[in-house]
Design a protein around this motif. Sequence first.
Motif, PDB file in Angstrom:
ATOM      1  N   LEU A  47       0.825  -1.208   0.000  1.00 36.91           N
ATOM      2  CA  LEU A  47       0.000   0.000   0.000  1.00 36.91           C
ATOM      3  C   LEU A  47       0.859   1.258   0.000  1.00 36.91           C
ATOM      4  CD1 LEU A  47      -2.926   0.989   0.037  1.00 36.91           C
ATOM      5  CD2 LEU A  47      -2.779   1.049   2.523  1.00 36.91           C
ATOM      6  N   VAL A  48       1.959   1.257   0.735  1.00 40.90           N
ATOM      7  CA  VAL A  48       2.883   2.402   0.734  1.00 40.90           C
ATOM      8  C   VAL A  48       3.500   2.575  -0.648  1.00 40.90           C
ATOM      9  CG1 VAL A  48       5.102   3.223   1.642  1.00 40.90           C
ATOM     10  CG2 VAL A  48       3.347   2.394   3.206  1.00 40.90           C
ATOM     11  N   THR A  51       0.856   4.105  -2.906  1.00 41.64           N
ATOM     12  CA  THR A  51       0.641   5.505  -2.545  1.00 41.64           C
ATOM     13  C   THR A  51       1.823   6.363  -2.984  1.00 41.64           C
ATOM     14  OG1 THR A  51      -0.660   4.763  -0.657  1.00 41.64           O
ATOM     15  CG2 THR A  51       0.067   7.050  -0.641  1.00 41.64           C
ATOM     16  N   VAL A  54       1.594   7.078  -6.611  1.00 42.51           N
ATOM     17  CA  VAL A  54       0.643   8.150  -6.923  1.00 42.51           C
ATOM     18  C   VAL A  54       1.313   9.510  -6.740  1.00 42.51           C
ATOM     19  CG1 VAL A  54      -1.499   9.264  -6.168  1.00 42.51           C
ATOM     20  CG2 VAL A  54      -1.391   6.789  -6.395  1.00 42.51           C
ATOM     21  N   VAL A  55       2.121   9.638  -5.703  1.00 40.88           N
ATOM     22  CA  VAL A  55       2.701  10.932  -5.345  1.00 40.88           C
ATOM     23  C   VAL A  55       3.985  11.236  -6.109  1.00 40.88           C
ATOM     24  CG1 VAL A  55       3.678  12.260  -3.430  1.00 40.88           C
ATOM     25  CG2 VAL A  55       1.665  10.841  -3.060  1.00 40.88           C
ATOM     26  N   ALA A 135     -10.123   0.907  -1.929  1.00 36.89           N
ATOM     27  CA  ALA A 135      -8.794   1.491  -1.700  1.00 36.89           C
ATOM     28  C   ALA A 135      -8.119   1.787  -3.036  1.00 36.89           C
ATOM     29  CB  ALA A 135      -7.939   0.545  -0.857  1.00 36.89           C
ATOM     30  N   TYR A 136      -8.250   0.860  -3.975  1.00 40.26           N
ATOM     31  CA  TYR A 136      -7.654   1.070  -5.296  1.00 40.26           C
ATOM     32  C   TYR A 136      -8.294   2.245  -6.026  1.00 40.26           C
ATOM     33  CZ  TYR A 136      -5.100  -3.362  -5.057  1.00 40.26           C
ATOM     34  OH  TYR A 136      -4.255  -4.377  -4.716  1.00 40.26           O
ATOM     35  N   LEU A 139      -6.992   5.551  -4.698  1.00 38.78           N
ATOM     36  CA  LEU A 139      -5.662   5.853  -5.226  1.00 38.78           C
ATOM     37  C   LEU A 139      -5.732   6.250  -6.707  1.00 38.78           C
ATOM     38  CD1 LEU A 139      -3.562   3.071  -3.507  1.00 38.78           C
ATOM     39  CD2 LEU A 139      -3.469   5.521  -3.061  1.00 38.78           C
ATOM     40  N   GLY A 142      -6.681   9.732  -6.893  1.00 39.18           N
ATOM     41  CA  GLY A 142      -5.502  10.546  -6.582  1.00 39.18           C
ATOM     42  C   GLY A 142      -4.600  10.729  -7.788  1.00 39.18           C
TER      43      GLY A 142
END
Length: 157
Positions: A47-48, A51, A54-55, A135-136, A139, A142
Amino acid sequence: MVRSTKQYVALFAVLLLATISINAWPASLYPDGSIGLLQITASFIWLVFLTASVVLVREEKTLLFVFYYLSFGFVAGTVVYLVTFIERYWLGELWFDIVSAIQYPFYYLFAVPLFGFNAWFDVSYGQFAMFAGFAYILLAIGISVRYKKLEAKRLRY
């Protein structure tokens, strides 16, 4: 982070296969199997990684790759949930058994990497697949927002 799309896809595949291999046994046996600290850690790292993708990812092809994976993850979570929801009504029907076989690749590719989090949720695999799908999609939203901001910066003169 990695510098090219090929390097990112290689890292993505290695991490995905590692989290699937760590989480597959407890996910296959759940609720009879137990989810340990190793599975929780693997799911947290996955998950990290998503994420951070994405960032931090800047390349358009890489962003599209991650966006498509996350979007398919939402669709897969929904399919697994719907199949498990209606299987109590059509269980034993040959045509439904054939159609329901589509859920297993979706489950292993998208829900199993996050299955360590089911230690806290303690729900059936169909419901957990739906949670993973949400959750997907969060993201993926995002990425969509970030991509719009990148496009807006590129269009300024």
